[in-house]
Design an enzyme around this catalytic site. Sequence first.
Site, PDB file in Angstrom:
ATOM      1  N   CYS A   1      14.088   9.359   7.286  1.00 25.39           N
ATOM      2  CA  CYS A   1      13.864   8.939   8.674  1.00 25.39           C
ATOM      3  C   CYS A   1      15.145   9.052   9.486  1.00 25.39           C
ATOM      4  O   CYS A   1      15.115   9.403  10.655  1.00 25.39           O
ATOM      5  CB  CYS A   1      13.303   7.523   8.719  1.00 25.39           C
ATOM      6  SG  CYS A   1      14.305   6.300   7.877  1.00 25.39           S
TER       7      CYS A   1
ATOM      8  N   GLU B   1       9.155   0.804  11.191  1.00 24.24           N
ATOM      9  CA  GLU B   1      10.336   1.637  10.960  1.00 24.24           C
ATOM     10  C   GLU B   1       9.817   3.064  10.977  1.00 24.24           C
ATOM     11  O   GLU B   1       9.160   3.503  10.039  1.00 24.24           O
ATOM     12  CB  GLU B   1      10.963   1.242   9.613  1.00 24.24           C
ATOM     13  CG  GLU B   1      12.441   1.487   9.556  1.00 24.24           C
ATOM     14  CD  GLU B   1      12.763   2.869   9.055  1.00 24.24           C
ATOM     15  OE1 GLU B   1      12.948   3.767   9.909  1.00 24.24           O
ATOM     16  OE2 GLU B   1      12.817   3.054   7.838  1.00 24.24           O
TER      17      GLU B   1
ATOM     18  N   LYS C   1       0.876  -1.174   0.000  1.00 25.20           N
ATOM     19  CA  LYS C   1       0.000   0.000   0.000  1.00 25.20           C
ATOM     20  C   LYS C   1       0.913   1.225   0.000  1.00 25.20           C
ATOM     21  O   LYS C   1       1.392   1.659   1.032  1.00 25.20           O
ATOM     22  CB  LYS C   1      -0.890  -0.021   1.245  1.00 25.20           C
ATOM     23  CG  LYS C   1      -2.223   0.690   1.084  1.00 25.20           C
ATOM     24  CD  LYS C   1      -2.114   2.176   0.788  1.00 25.20           C
ATOM     25  CE  LYS C   1      -1.789   3.006   1.998  1.00 25.20           C
ATOM     26  NZ  LYS C   1      -1.489   4.428   1.673  1.00 25.20           N
TER      27      LYS C   1
ATOM     28  N   GLU D   1      10.088  15.268  15.289  1.00 25.84           N
ATOM     29  CA  GLU D   1      10.605  15.051  13.933  1.00 25.84           C
ATOM     30  C   GLU D   1       9.972  16.088  13.000  1.00 25.84           C
ATOM     31  O   GLU D   1       8.759  16.164  12.876  1.00 25.84           O
ATOM     32  CB  GLU D   1      10.252  13.642  13.471  1.00 25.84           C
ATOM     33  CG  GLU D   1      10.743  13.356  12.065  1.00 25.84           C
ATOM     34  CD  GLU D   1      10.498  11.925  11.628  1.00 25.84           C
ATOM     35  OE1 GLU D   1       9.333  11.492  11.605  1.00 25.84           O
ATOM     36  OE2 GLU D   1      11.482  11.231  11.294  1.00 25.84           O
TER      37      GLU D   1
HETATM   38  P1  NAI Z   1       2.041   8.480   7.822  1.00 26.55           P
HETATM   39  O1  NAI Z   1       2.837   7.655   8.755  1.00 26.55           O
HETATM   40  O2  NAI Z   1       0.651   8.828   8.254  1.00 26.55           O
HETATM   41  O3  NAI Z   1       1.959   7.747   6.390  1.00 26.55           O
HETATM   42  C1  NAI Z   1       2.798   6.687   5.995  1.00 26.55           C
HETATM   43  C2  NAI Z   1       1.988   5.599   5.317  1.00 26.55           C
HETATM   44  O4  NAI Z   1       1.013   5.104   6.238  1.00 26.55           O
HETATM   45  C3  NAI Z   1       1.197   6.048   4.084  1.00 26.55           C
HETATM   46  O5  NAI Z   1       1.178   5.002   3.144  1.00 26.55           O
HETATM   47  C4  NAI Z   1      -0.193   6.267   4.648  1.00 26.55           C
HETATM   48  O6  NAI Z   1      -1.205   6.156   3.679  1.00 26.55           O
HETATM   49  C5  NAI Z   1      -0.284   5.137   5.648  1.00 26.55           C
HETATM   50  N1  NAI Z   1      -1.276   5.337   6.716  1.00 26.55           N
HETATM   51  C6  NAI Z   1      -1.665   6.495   7.299  1.00 26.55           C
HETATM   52  N2  NAI Z   1      -2.590   6.262   8.244  1.00 26.55           N
HETATM   53  C7  NAI Z   1      -2.811   4.928   8.261  1.00 26.55           C
HETATM   54  C8  NAI Z   1      -3.656   4.067   9.026  1.00 26.55           C
HETATM   55  N3  NAI Z   1      -4.463   4.544   9.966  1.00 26.55           N
HETATM   56  N4  NAI Z   1      -3.599   2.743   8.781  1.00 26.55           N
HETATM   57  C9  NAI Z   1      -2.773   2.240   7.852  1.00 26.55           C
HETATM   58  N5  NAI Z   1      -1.962   3.005   7.091  1.00 26.55           N
HETATM   59  C10 NAI Z   1      -1.973   4.329   7.293  1.00 26.55           C
HETATM   60  O7  NAI Z   1       2.877   9.785   7.511  1.00 26.55           O
HETATM   61  P2  NAI Z   1       2.373  11.207   6.941  1.00 26.55           P
HETATM   62  O8  NAI Z   1       1.099  11.586   7.635  1.00 26.55           O
HETATM   63  O9  NAI Z   1       2.361  11.158   5.470  1.00 26.55           O
HETATM   64  O10 NAI Z   1       3.578  12.174   7.407  1.00 26.55           O
HETATM   65  C11 NAI Z   1       3.565  12.813   8.670  1.00 26.55           C
HETATM   66  C12 NAI Z   1       4.933  12.763   9.300  1.00 26.55           C
HETATM   67  O11 NAI Z   1       5.332  11.427   9.500  1.00 26.55           O
HETATM   68  C13 NAI Z   1       6.064  13.355   8.497  1.00 26.55           C
HETATM   69  O12 NAI Z   1       6.145  14.738   8.631  1.00 26.55           O
HETATM   70  C14 NAI Z   1       7.253  12.671   9.119  1.00 26.55           C
HETATM   71  O13 NAI Z   1       7.638  13.312  10.311  1.00 26.55           O
HETATM   72  C15 NAI Z   1       6.733  11.300   9.448  1.00 26.55           C
HETATM   73  N6  NAI Z   1       7.120  10.316   8.426  1.00 26.55           N
HETATM   74  C16 NAI Z   1       8.193   9.521   8.688  1.00 26.55           C
HETATM   75  C17 NAI Z   1       8.635   8.622   7.738  1.00 26.55           C
HETATM   76  C18 NAI Z   1       9.815   7.749   7.988  1.00 26.55           C
HETATM   77  O14 NAI Z   1      10.421   7.260   7.055  1.00 26.55           O
HETATM   78  N7  NAI Z   1      10.174   7.497   9.218  1.00 26.55           N
HETATM   79  C19 NAI Z   1       7.995   8.529   6.419  1.00 26.55           C
HETATM   80  C20 NAI Z   1       6.838   9.378   6.260  1.00 26.55           C
HETATM   81  C21 NAI Z   1       6.447  10.244   7.236  1.00 26.55           C
END
Ligand code: NAI
Length: 508
Positions: free
Chosen positions: A307, A273, A198, A408
């Site tokens: 990250c 992660e 996904k 972050e």
């Molecule tokens: P997110 O963690 O919400 O999204 C990442 C993935 O999770 C996407 O594919 C999203 O569609 C999915 N997702 C979101 N809510 C979900 C749920 N309830 N159940 C299952 N899947 C779900 O990250 P977002 O909102 O795009 O970014 C917010 C912050 O998160 C960023 O500013 C950053 O600080 C952090 N982030 C960290 C990452 C890393 O590599 N550690 C990558 C992306 C975001």
Amino acid sequence: MSPPPLPVDTSILPNLKQDLAAKPRELFIGGKFVPAKSGETLEVIDPATGKVFAHAASGGAEDIDLAVQAARKCFDTGAWPAMPPAQRARIMMKLAELIEANGSRIALTETLDNGMPLMMGYFGAVMAASEALRYNAGWATKINGETFTPSHPGEFHAFTQREPVGVVGGIVPWNFPFVMSVAKMAQALAAGCTIVLKPAEQTPLSAAVLGELVAEAGFPEGAVNVVTGFGKTAGAALVEHPLVDKISFTGSTDTGKQIVKACTGNLKRVTLELGGKSPVIIFDDADLSKAIPSAAMGIFGNAGQVCAAGSRLFVHEKVRDQVLEGVTAMAKSLKVGSGLDPETRMGPLVSDTQFARVTGYIESALSEGAKVHTGGDKADVEGAEGGYFVQPTVLTDTVAGMKAVEEEIFGPVLATMTFGDDDLETIAAAANNTQYGLNASVFTQDITRGLKMARRIKSGMVNINGAGGGPDPAMPLGGFKQSGWGRENGRAGVEAFTEIKSVTVNLG
Ligand code: NAI
Ligand code: MG
């Protein structure tokens, strides 16, 4: 300095853009491309312009169910897990070749979708993905158990075997969409699992290319499925699905926690992660010609949307001015612009949401008493006025407790702190003063001091005197504390997709 020539054929760009504009990308389920059952699509925005340039199917619970059924069937019939490991490895190797053969299309798609400089779209997406496949293909033939001597009276043959955990849900973020999809998939497939990916709603396009190449490589139907869609709909449905055995998630710590809760239904295995707030510690004996560019690119690379980004700089007061001067010079010299411009070294942030988040953190830092040393504002890019560009930013007078030091940011924003001739415990305590524990960098010519710091830092990864390139598929990647659960990459990464079975034979 002119950049090295990239093996990307940019002459295909006009046709690629036309094709993306003309045809919404579909879901890849059971070896076939299909639209979402609802017929809905999501808008894909070019972060360098802020304009919609493509659409992708917006999958929902029904589509997730079909994809999970396809993955389940492929697993339960043995079509993938019972295939001889060497043959599975060959198919994975074939996919690696196809990815490289389609490198130009993948790199350009990734840059259009995420905004990253094309150089990163090539090396960080295409090449990193093909290497992840090759590395993990090697594991398919090397997943072994152990033999034991039980202490019961009698004679026994006792051993463990590792079996694939089953159907995996892989939830992928937007910062490195292609390589993260491929790396999750490669580890799961090496272990004999099948997978439903996904991708993030912001960056759904390169995963569609992946589906196409998966079909061409000769995987059995259902081994790999791709359902694009929103987190709250497609993501949540995948996480809650009773026929999914494991979730492998990369993304924010907040979403990671929600996922843990949602996985309690059938007690799915979960690896996470998550985010980081990684320290970069520069001692006064450090080779600054290495430390300065490493500290700068550790936070400005991919516009800080990494990250493992080094977002908190701890620098010895004796070299503070020199380090700040060097990092600032690099910040000012980095060309900010569209990832398609060959001169660009830092692209836009992925979305308006991320732009608001990053600029909001800068504002909050200033209101809490921090000062801007360089940057601190949106970046104006000629010809790309609607893009989500932020200047590479260095903040000083940042102290523990400020939001911008604790949380972050996921943007090109470096908080700087100094230390004096303190003992290593004091420096490590400052570095460890965070809910996160993903990565850390230490710069010193005294290797004993470097190794002692590595022992004292609470994080899943520590680099001494520079990390080299990006993550290596052989090196475990993951975090202590709220940076996650488990590890990706290396032996640990593949084993995380297995269950251990203990078998005891009483030889009488
Ligand atoms: P997110 O963690 O919400 O999204 C990442 C993935 O999770 C996407 O594919 C999203 O569609 C999915 N997702 C979101 N809510 C979900 C749920 N309830 N159940 C299952 N899947 C779900 O990250 P977002 O909102 O795009 O970014 C917010 C912050 O998160 C960023 O500013 C950053 O600080 C952090 N982030 C960290 C990452 C890393 O590599 N550690 C990558 C992306 C975001
Ligand atoms: Mg979110």
